[in-house]
Design a protein around this motif. Structure first.
Motif, PDB file in Angstrom:
ATOM      1  N   LEU A  81     -11.580 -11.690   3.365  1.00  0.00           N
ATOM      2  CA  LEU A  81     -10.597 -10.855   2.675  1.00  0.00           C
ATOM      3  C   LEU A  81      -9.665 -10.181   3.685  1.00  0.00           C
ATOM      4  N   VAL A  97      -7.859  -8.356  -5.516  1.00  0.00           N
ATOM      5  CA  VAL A  97      -8.528  -9.659  -5.569  1.00  0.00           C
ATOM      6  C   VAL A  97      -8.761 -10.115  -7.008  1.00  0.00           C
ATOM      7  N   VAL A 103      -8.988 -17.171  -1.236  1.00  0.00           N
ATOM      8  CA  VAL A 103      -8.773 -15.860  -1.844  1.00  0.00           C
ATOM      9  C   VAL A 103      -7.522 -15.962  -2.712  1.00  0.00           C
TER      10      VAL A 103
END
Length: 184
Positions: free
Chosen positions: A133, A144, A157
């Motif tokens: 991340l 997210v 991601v």
């Protein structure tokens, strides 16, 4: 001058057959191990993991080639592994075989929440995900939409901000937990 025989190179028919069978057994054994332990076994290796893989390679190599490896045995082993790789690559075009050889993608985080069940199944911990991340420029978990462990072992991601196309989540384990139309 006498005519050279294959045995002069340290290999007879029985040894050649043993090498081909050993290669096939180890090749398919590795596929089974990766399926059991998850695709993370193949990516983002630490120095400890790399040392283990090198040692494993040495053990497998000696097991395949026998006590006294020869040039011909090494060439035969490498050739067998390349043929197995090519055959497996072609066979993966069949959906049933592809499902056996490749691990499916797995959702690890959905809507900013860690999914402990899928993380355990994939053998991925919070530290790995948080690192990915940060590398993706995420500054808060609220950014997210989802984090997915791909069949290659890489981690993807996807941020909130636009609807997620359903095709991108097709076949992904845990996709039902990912917000589809959440625009923030």
């Amino acid at each position: 001058m006498a005519c050279m025989e294959w045995y002069d190179f340290g290999l007879d028919g029985f040894d050649a057959l043993r090498i081909v069978i050993s290669c096939a057994v180890f090749y398919f054994g590795i596929i089974v191990v990766v399926r059991l332990f998850g695709q993370r076994t193949l990516t983002s290796l630490s120095s400890f993991d790399l040392a283990g893989i090198i040692a494993l390679g040495a053990i497998v190599g000696r097991s395949i080639l026998g006590n006294t490896p020869t040039l011909v045995a090494g060439v035969l082993a490498v050739g067998t592994l390349l043929v197995l790789q090519a055959v497996t690559g072609r066979a993966r075009r069949n959906a049933r075989i592809e499902g056996i050889v490749n691990s499916p993608a797995i959702v690890l985080v959905a809507d900013g929440e860690f999914l402990a069940d899928t993380m355990a199944r994939a053998h991925v911990d919070r530290v790995e995900i948080i690192s990915k991340l940060r590398m993706s420029g995420i500054r808060a978990m609220s950014e997210v939409a989802c984090v997915i462990l791909e069949p290659t072992g890489q981690i993807s991601v996807i941020r909130h901000g636009a609807p997620i196309d359903e095709a991108l989540l097709h076949g992904v384990i845990g996709a039902d937990r990912v917000p589809r139309d959440d625009v923030r």
